[in-house]
Design a protein around this motif. Sequence first.
Motif, PDB file in Angstrom:
ATOM      1  N   GLY A 111       0.790  -1.224   0.000  1.00  0.00           N
ATOM      2  CA  GLY A 111       0.000   0.000   0.000  1.00  0.00           C
ATOM      3  C   GLY A 111       0.819   1.269   0.000  1.00  0.00           C
ATOM      4  N   SER A 112       2.098   1.169   0.304  1.00  0.00           N
ATOM      5  CA  SER A 112       2.975   2.348   0.314  1.00  0.00           C
ATOM      6  C   SER A 112       3.335   2.823  -1.083  1.00  0.00           C
ATOM      7  N   PHE A 113       3.033   2.010  -2.103  1.00  0.00           N
ATOM      8  CA  PHE A 113       3.514   2.305  -3.455  1.00  0.00           C
ATOM      9  C   PHE A 113       2.402   2.678  -4.437  1.00  0.00           C
ATOM     10  N   VAL A 114       1.184   2.900  -3.930  1.00  0.00           N
ATOM     11  CA  VAL A 114       0.064   3.191  -4.833  1.00  0.00           C
ATOM     12  C   VAL A 114      -0.706   4.423  -4.357  1.00  0.00           C
ATOM     13  N   PRO A 115      -1.429   5.085  -5.258  1.00  0.00           N
ATOM     14  CA  PRO A 115      -2.322   6.164  -4.833  1.00  0.00           C
ATOM     15  C   PRO A 115      -3.458   5.582  -3.988  1.00  0.00           C
ATOM     16  N   ARG A 116      -3.788   6.228  -2.888  1.00  0.00           N
ATOM     17  CA  ARG A 116      -4.761   5.664  -1.942  1.00  0.00           C
ATOM     18  C   ARG A 116      -6.126   6.319  -2.093  1.00  0.00           C
ATOM     19  N   LEU A 117      -7.151   5.514  -1.943  1.00  0.00           N
ATOM     20  CA  LEU A 117      -8.529   5.996  -1.944  1.00  0.00           C
ATOM     21  C   LEU A 117      -9.061   6.002  -0.514  1.00  0.00           C
ATOM     22  N   ASP A 118     -10.099   6.787  -0.292  1.00  0.00           N
ATOM     23  CA  ASP A 118     -10.830   6.814   0.989  1.00  0.00           C
ATOM     24  C   ASP A 118      -9.955   7.177   2.188  1.00  0.00           C
ATOM     25  N   VAL A 119      -9.010   8.062   2.001  1.00  0.00           N
ATOM     26  CA  VAL A 119      -8.233   8.540   3.150  1.00  0.00           C
ATOM     27  C   VAL A 119      -9.138   9.489   3.940  1.00  0.00           C
ATOM     28  N   PRO A 120      -9.448   9.182   5.203  1.00  0.00           N
ATOM     29  CA  PRO A 120     -10.409  10.014   5.942  1.00  0.00           C
ATOM     30  C   PRO A 120      -9.840  11.387   6.291  1.00  0.00           C
ATOM     31  N   SER A 121     -10.690  12.400   6.210  1.00  0.00           N
ATOM     32  CA  SER A 121     -10.274  13.753   6.597  1.00  0.00           C
ATOM     33  C   SER A 121     -10.212  13.885   8.116  1.00  0.00           C
ATOM     34  N   ARG A 122     -11.008  13.043   8.794  1.00  0.00           N
ATOM     35  CA  ARG A 122     -10.935  12.969  10.259  1.00  0.00           C
ATOM     36  C   ARG A 122     -11.176  11.525  10.664  1.00  0.00           C
ATOM     37  N   LEU A 123     -10.612  11.131  11.773  1.00  0.00           N
ATOM     38  CA  LEU A 123     -10.707   9.748  12.220  1.00  0.00           C
ATOM     39  C   LEU A 123     -11.696   9.651  13.371  1.00  0.00           C
ATOM     40  N   ASP A 124     -12.791   8.913  13.116  1.00  0.00           N
ATOM     41  CA  ASP A 124     -13.830   8.746  14.122  1.00  0.00           C
ATOM     42  C   ASP A 124     -14.191   7.267  14.188  1.00  0.00           C
ATOM     43  N   ARG A 125     -13.733   6.579  15.230  1.00  0.00           N
ATOM     44  CA  ARG A 125     -13.941   5.140  15.348  1.00  0.00           C
ATOM     45  C   ARG A 125     -15.415   4.779  15.509  1.00  0.00           C
ATOM     46  N   SER A 126     -16.258   5.748  15.823  1.00  0.00           N
ATOM     47  CA  SER A 126     -17.691   5.458  15.900  1.00  0.00           C
ATOM     48  C   SER A 126     -18.270   5.177  14.513  1.00  0.00           C
ATOM     49  N   GLU A 127     -17.483   5.503  13.474  1.00  0.00           N
ATOM     50  CA  GLU A 127     -17.921   5.254  12.098  1.00  0.00           C
ATOM     51  C   GLU A 127     -17.586   3.849  11.618  1.00  0.00           C
ATOM     52  N   GLY A 128     -17.099   3.006  12.537  1.00  0.00           N
ATOM     53  CA  GLY A 128     -16.794   1.626  12.180  1.00  0.00           C
ATOM     54  C   GLY A 128     -15.313   1.420  11.902  1.00  0.00           C
ATOM     55  N   ASP A 129     -15.022   0.386  11.109  1.00  0.00           N
ATOM     56  CA  ASP A 129     -13.644  -0.014  10.828  1.00  0.00           C
ATOM     57  C   ASP A 129     -13.051   0.895   9.754  1.00  0.00           C
ATOM     58  N   VAL A 130     -12.649   2.095  10.160  1.00  0.00           N
ATOM     59  CA  VAL A 130     -12.105   3.092   9.243  1.00  0.00           C
ATOM     60  C   VAL A 130     -10.577   3.031   9.304  1.00  0.00           C
ATOM     61  N   HIS A 131      -9.940   2.999   8.144  1.00  0.00           N
ATOM     62  CA  HIS A 131      -8.476   2.908   8.083  1.00  0.00           C
ATOM     63  C   HIS A 131      -7.885   4.317   7.914  1.00  0.00           C
ATOM     64  N   ASN A 135      -8.069   3.286   2.189  1.00  0.00           N
ATOM     65  CA  ASN A 135      -8.624   1.961   1.910  1.00  0.00           C
ATOM     66  C   ASN A 135      -7.492   0.996   1.554  1.00  0.00           C
ATOM     67  N   PRO A 136      -7.385  -0.142   2.257  1.00  0.00           N
ATOM     68  CA  PRO A 136      -6.236  -1.027   2.046  1.00  0.00           C
ATOM     69  C   PRO A 136      -6.407  -2.078   0.952  1.00  0.00           C
ATOM     70  N   HIS A 137      -7.588  -2.161   0.325  1.00  0.00           N
ATOM     71  CA  HIS A 137      -7.868  -3.260  -0.611  1.00  0.00           C
ATOM     72  C   HIS A 137      -7.391  -2.900  -2.027  1.00  0.00           C
ATOM     73  N   ILE A 138      -6.105  -2.619  -2.120  1.00  0.00           N
ATOM     74  CA  ILE A 138      -5.539  -2.020  -3.328  1.00  0.00           C
ATOM     75  C   ILE A 138      -5.439  -2.989  -4.502  1.00  0.00           C
ATOM     76  N   GLN A 139      -5.509  -4.295  -4.250  1.00  0.00           N
ATOM     77  CA  GLN A 139      -5.273  -5.289  -5.298  1.00  0.00           C
ATOM     78  C   GLN A 139      -6.394  -5.355  -6.327  1.00  0.00           C
ATOM     79  N   GLN A 140      -7.497  -4.628  -6.097  1.00  0.00           N
ATOM     80  CA  GLN A 140      -8.625  -4.672  -7.015  1.00  0.00           C
ATOM     81  C   GLN A 140      -8.418  -3.831  -8.274  1.00  0.00           C
ATOM     82  N   ASP A 141      -7.348  -3.060  -8.330  1.00  0.00           N
ATOM     83  CA  ASP A 141      -7.023  -2.262  -9.511  1.00  0.00           C
ATOM     84  C   ASP A 141      -5.720  -2.793 -10.103  1.00  0.00           C
ATOM     85  N   PRO A 142      -5.733  -3.302 -11.349  1.00  0.00           N
ATOM     86  CA  PRO A 142      -4.505  -3.876 -11.916  1.00  0.00           C
ATOM     87  C   PRO A 142      -3.381  -2.865 -12.108  1.00  0.00           C
ATOM     88  N   HIS A 143      -3.719  -1.579 -12.192  1.00  0.00           N
ATOM     89  CA  HIS A 143      -2.665  -0.561 -12.268  1.00  0.00           C
ATOM     90  C   HIS A 143      -1.860  -0.547 -10.963  1.00  0.00           C
TER      91      HIS A 143
END
Length: 301
Positions: A111-131, A135-143
Amino acid sequence: MQRKLFAAALLALAALAAPAAQALNVLACEPEWEALANELGGDKVKASSATNALQDPHRVEARPGLIARTRNADLLVCSGLELEAGWLPVLVQQSGNGKIAPGQPGHFEAGSFVPRLDVPSRLDRSEGDVHAAGNPHIQQDPHNIALVAAALSKRLAELDPADAAYFQARLKDFTARWSAAMLRWEKQAAPLRGVAVVEHHKNMEYLLHWLGMHQVGTLEPKPGVEPSAAHLAELLNQLQRQPAKLVLRAAYQDPRASQWLSERARIPAVVVPFTVGADEQSKNLFALFDATVQRLTEAAK
């Protein structure tokens, strides 16, 4: 002449007696990185995965066999971005293997080598499992796979300089085949652009971004929180106002919620392999995307 022949024979015997170079022992956190390590490393690596395609990569038990494999690893290859935060630090600590600790050459986070999606502007654990890192599921884009391949090949060469040329040659071959495959997938998937979907968990974002699709809802009320009857009913009502064409889930996720919504909203439920080994079709990285694109395009017709 005899002396030369004798010397040549001695050299040949010495070469036979010399121990073969030991393959790098690569432990991947997820099957996609095991597959990529094999593509790039060939017979110079011995790769295995800590998880399989039908496991939730967020939740893994550090069993003795896995601890032993971690102890013997030369290189740890993981998605990172907190995907394995609930189990990997304990696993590395219990293994006692300092070579693969964070910050060491034997620790590689894709994940350190790709553009990241869904980077939260603020971290609120009440919103569930927020990274926090995105978003760590980077393998879904072949680029992303292509970007990680270049970085991983370089790391293999750093750990095994004697075989650097071999790794470079395999990267060149993989990149050529992968680039051609991406053009084919993108041509096949062109009809998916603009298609609205519901997903089980926010783990398809890179896939949707790549194909130009968009999400209008999730089966989980919050990331990591199981679907509830009340939320599903609310989502069904929402689809009357904001229709979706497909409901997606990864192969490792419980099918009941997606089937419930599929039947009532009358939209196809699609099982996305998500990673290598999820089914008979998805046996390697190329087959994984072949199956993914085929299933999405057929369901969306």
